[in-house]
Every structure is written in C-alpha cells, then in structure tokens.
Design a protein around this motif. Structure first.
Motif, PDB file in Angstrom:
ATOM      1  N   ASN A  82      -9.538  36.787 -19.802  1.00 45.95           N
ATOM      2  CA  ASN A  82      -8.392  36.043 -19.489  1.00 45.95           C
ATOM      3  C   ASN A  82      -7.288  36.415 -20.154  1.00 45.95           C
ATOM      4  O   ASN A  82      -6.415  35.701 -20.416  1.00 45.95           O
ATOM      5  CB  ASN A  82      -9.098  34.602 -20.167  1.00 45.95           C
ATOM      6  N   GLN A  83      -7.145  37.627 -20.448  1.00 44.76           N
ATOM      7  CA  GLN A  83      -5.855  38.296 -20.835  1.00 44.76           C
ATOM      8  C   GLN A  83      -4.720  37.895 -20.209  1.00 44.76           C
ATOM      9  O   GLN A  83      -3.658  37.614 -20.789  1.00 44.76           O
ATOM     10  CB  GLN A  83      -6.041  39.866 -21.080  1.00 44.76           C
ATOM     11  N   ALA A  84      -4.835  37.836 -18.856  1.00 44.17           N
ATOM     12  CA  ALA A  84      -3.717  37.631 -18.052  1.00 44.17           C
ATOM     13  C   ALA A  84      -2.964  36.288 -18.300  1.00 44.17           C
ATOM     14  O   ALA A  84      -2.028  35.792 -18.352  1.00 44.17           O
ATOM     15  CB  ALA A  84      -3.781  37.826 -16.548  1.00 44.17           C
ATOM     16  N   TYR A  85      -4.089  35.426 -18.622  1.00 40.67           N
ATOM     17  CA  TYR A  85      -3.578  34.085 -19.005  1.00 40.67           C
ATOM     18  C   TYR A  85      -3.293  33.877 -20.449  1.00 40.67           C
ATOM     19  O   TYR A  85      -2.046  33.223 -20.766  1.00 40.67           O
ATOM     20  CB  TYR A  85      -4.891  33.165 -18.744  1.00 40.67           C
ATOM     21  N   TRP A  86      -4.096  34.220 -21.415  1.00 36.74           N
ATOM     22  CA  TRP A  86      -3.794  33.984 -22.805  1.00 36.74           C
ATOM     23  C   TRP A  86      -2.605  34.976 -23.201  1.00 36.74           C
ATOM     24  O   TRP A  86      -1.743  34.504 -24.187  1.00 36.74           O
ATOM     25  CB  TRP A  86      -4.840  34.173 -23.796  1.00 36.74           C
ATOM     26  N   GLY A  87      -2.623  36.126 -22.895  1.00 34.66           N
ATOM     27  CA  GLY A  87      -1.612  37.123 -23.159  1.00 34.66           C
ATOM     28  C   GLY A  87      -0.129  36.702 -23.280  1.00 34.66           C
ATOM     29  O   GLY A  87       0.422  36.405 -24.376  1.00 34.66           O
ATOM     30  N   PRO A  88       0.396  36.217 -22.319  1.00 37.89           N
ATOM     31  CA  PRO A  88       1.875  35.638 -22.036  1.00 37.89           C
ATOM     32  C   PRO A  88       2.087  34.447 -22.899  1.00 37.89           C
ATOM     33  O   PRO A  88       2.986  34.260 -23.527  1.00 37.89           O
ATOM     34  CB  PRO A  88       2.057  35.506 -20.694  1.00 37.89           C
ATOM     35  N   LYS A  89       0.983  33.583 -22.852  1.00 36.35           N
ATOM     36  CA  LYS A  89       0.862  32.390 -23.575  1.00 36.35           C
ATOM     37  C   LYS A  89       1.309  32.489 -25.099  1.00 36.35           C
ATOM     38  O   LYS A  89       1.791  31.790 -25.518  1.00 36.35           O
ATOM     39  CB  LYS A  89      -0.253  31.537 -23.094  1.00 36.35           C
ATOM     40  N   LEU A  90       0.247  33.335 -25.629  1.00 38.05           N
ATOM     41  CA  LEU A  90       0.290  33.465 -27.071  1.00 38.05           C
ATOM     42  C   LEU A  90       1.616  34.324 -27.334  1.00 38.05           C
ATOM     43  O   LEU A  90       2.164  34.171 -28.478  1.00 38.05           O
ATOM     44  CB  LEU A  90      -0.856  34.142 -27.416  1.00 38.05           C
ATOM     45  N   ALA A  91       2.038  35.435 -26.554  1.00 40.55           N
ATOM     46  CA  ALA A  91       3.254  36.157 -26.939  1.00 40.55           C
ATOM     47  C   ALA A  91       4.505  35.044 -26.907  1.00 40.55           C
ATOM     48  O   ALA A  91       5.173  35.539 -27.917  1.00 40.55           O
ATOM     49  CB  ALA A  91       3.445  37.077 -25.605  1.00 40.55           C
ATOM     50  N   ARG A  92       4.591  34.084 -26.080  1.00 38.31           N
ATOM     51  CA  ARG A  92       5.846  32.978 -26.430  1.00 38.31           C
ATOM     52  C   ARG A  92       5.527  32.311 -27.670  1.00 38.31           C
ATOM     53  O   ARG A  92       6.333  32.283 -28.175  1.00 38.31           O
ATOM     54  CB  ARG A  92       5.356  31.929 -25.148  1.00 38.31           C
ATOM     55  N   ASN A  93       4.306  32.034 -28.074  1.00 39.07           N
ATOM     56  CA  ASN A  93       4.230  31.433 -29.295  1.00 39.07           C
ATOM     57  C   ASN A  93       4.801  32.157 -30.523  1.00 39.07           C
ATOM     58  O   ASN A  93       5.392  31.885 -31.516  1.00 39.07           O
ATOM     59  CB  ASN A  93       2.623  31.232 -29.665  1.00 39.07           C
ATOM     60  N   VAL A  94       4.344  33.549 -30.434  1.00 36.30           N
ATOM     61  CA  VAL A  94       4.629  34.515 -31.671  1.00 36.30           C
ATOM     62  C   VAL A  94       6.160  34.729 -31.451  1.00 36.30           C
ATOM     63  O   VAL A  94       6.790  34.360 -32.630  1.00 36.30           O
ATOM     64  CB  VAL A  94       4.186  35.948 -31.191  1.00 36.30           C
ATOM     65  N   GLN A  95       6.734  34.925 -30.313  1.00 40.44           N
ATOM     66  CA  GLN A  95       8.333  34.766 -30.160  1.00 40.44           C
ATOM     67  C   GLN A  95       8.857  33.730 -30.789  1.00 40.44           C
ATOM     68  O   GLN A  95       9.977  33.774 -31.478  1.00 40.44           O
ATOM     69  CB  GLN A  95       8.376  34.899 -28.808  1.00 40.44           C
ATOM     70  N   ARG A  96       8.358  32.446 -30.521  1.00 44.01           N
ATOM     71  CA  ARG A  96       9.019  31.220 -31.028  1.00 44.01           C
ATOM     72  C   ARG A  96       8.917  31.023 -32.474  1.00 44.01           C
ATOM     73  O   ARG A  96       9.825  30.945 -33.098  1.00 44.01           O
ATOM     74  CB  ARG A  96       8.470  29.922 -30.323  1.00 44.01           C
ATOM     75  N   ASP A  97       7.791  31.647 -33.013  1.00 49.36           N
ATOM     76  CA  ASP A  97       7.502  31.589 -34.315  1.00 49.36           C
ATOM     77  C   ASP A  97       8.583  32.449 -35.116  1.00 49.36           C
ATOM     78  O   ASP A  97       9.460  32.028 -35.988  1.00 49.36           O
ATOM     79  CB  ASP A  97       6.261  32.190 -35.081  1.00 49.36           C
ATOM     80  N   ARG A  98       8.698  33.608 -34.191  1.00 55.93           N
ATOM     81  CA  ARG A  98       9.877  34.397 -35.035  1.00 55.93           C
ATOM     82  C   ARG A  98      11.464  33.856 -34.997  1.00 55.93           C
ATOM     83  O   ARG A  98      12.041  33.842 -35.949  1.00 55.93           O
ATOM     84  CB  ARG A  98       9.932  35.607 -34.188  1.00 55.93           C
ATOM     85  N   GLU A  99      11.803  33.317 -33.990  1.00 51.58           N
ATOM     86  CA  GLU A  99      12.947  32.468 -33.747  1.00 51.58           C
ATOM     87  C   GLU A  99      13.112  31.478 -34.759  1.00 51.58           C
ATOM     88  O   GLU A  99      14.141  31.407 -35.476  1.00 51.58           O
ATOM     89  CB  GLU A  99      13.168  31.979 -32.480  1.00 51.58           C
TER      90      GLU A  99
END
Ligand SMILES: [Zn+2]
Length: 145
Positions: A82-99
């Motif tokens: 399910n990488q196509a599903y989770w990949g972008p979703k989790l990448a957004r979380n990480v990006q938001r955390d960073r911001e």
C-alpha cells in the motif's frame, strides 16, 4: 508484504491511532512529577503541542512512530503493498511536523519530540524531560531523530 487488505489495514491503523493516547499519558504523568506548569494541546501554538511550558517557552510533542515516520524505527515501516497510499500521506505528516517545529522555533520556542517507541520507559521520559526543561539551550539533537 502487507497481508492485510486495505480495509483491514485502515481498521488496524484506527486502532493504533486510538491507542496513541497511551504514550501521551505516560509523558503527561512524568511531566506532572517535575512540577512545572504546562498546558496540554494548546491551540495558541502551532501544531498544538502535547505539552507546552509557556514560562519556559518549551514545547513537547509525543509522536507515534508510524504516523510521524520515526527514522530508522521498525514501527515506521510502510506496508509495501500500500505504499502508493501511505507514502504521500505520511510524507505530508512529516512535512507538516517540520513546518510546525520551524514556526515554533521562529517564535523563540524550543521543541522536543518524544517518540512512542520510547514511552514504555518512564525513566527515559523523566530524564529527557528534565534535561529538556533545565538546559539553558536545548541542543535539539533529540528533537527530530
Ligand atoms: Zn520509533
């Protein structure tokens, strides 16, 4: 390989999410022992940190390893199927955390992240919180590992 269907996987993830209050509770308990005033989930701050020590301008986030993608942690593995599903979703979380961390730091706050996988060790939480709250300036080394 992920042996769960997408539906089963999302059910499991919901369950994991609802259990996420446990590590937070452990950190809260240790913070109370330190006897410093703090607010939980303050809406006045970027990202609503789990704990905010206003007088010290220090914020603590308790992060689930999967949702916030703890680096080099087993719990953060994304199911391959399910990488196509989770990949972008989790990448957004990480990006938001960073911001969020950036915004807090820009406002003069110091930020600590405590990862879920370490929350079963109350001694670790206690020591880390103590260090974080008493250091004149937090090195931040542990803040995003
Ligand atoms: Zn972890």
């Amino acid at each position: 390989v992920d042996h769960l269907s997408r539906l089963e996987r999302s059910k499991l993830m919901r369950k994991i999410r609802s259990q996420a209050t446990k590590p937070e509770a452990a950190v809260e308990r240790e913070a109370r022992r330190i006897k410093r005033n703090f607010k939980m989930n303050s809406k006045r701050l970027a990202g609503k940190p789990d704990l905010a020590f206003f007088r010290l301008r220090r914020a603590v986030f308790v992060h689930g390893c999967f949702w916030h993608q703890h680096r080099n942690c087993k719990r953060s593995n994304i199911p391959k199927s399910n990488q196509a599903y989770w990949g972008p979703k989790l990448a957004r979380n990480v990006q938001r955390d960073r911001e969020v961390r950036k915004r807090l730091k820009a406002a003069g706050w110091q930020v600590l992240v405590i990862w879920e996988c370490k929350c079963n060790r109350s001694n670790y939480i206690h020591k880390t919180l103590n260090k974080f709250l008493s250091a004149p300036k937090w090195s931040g080394r542990e803040s995003c590992l």
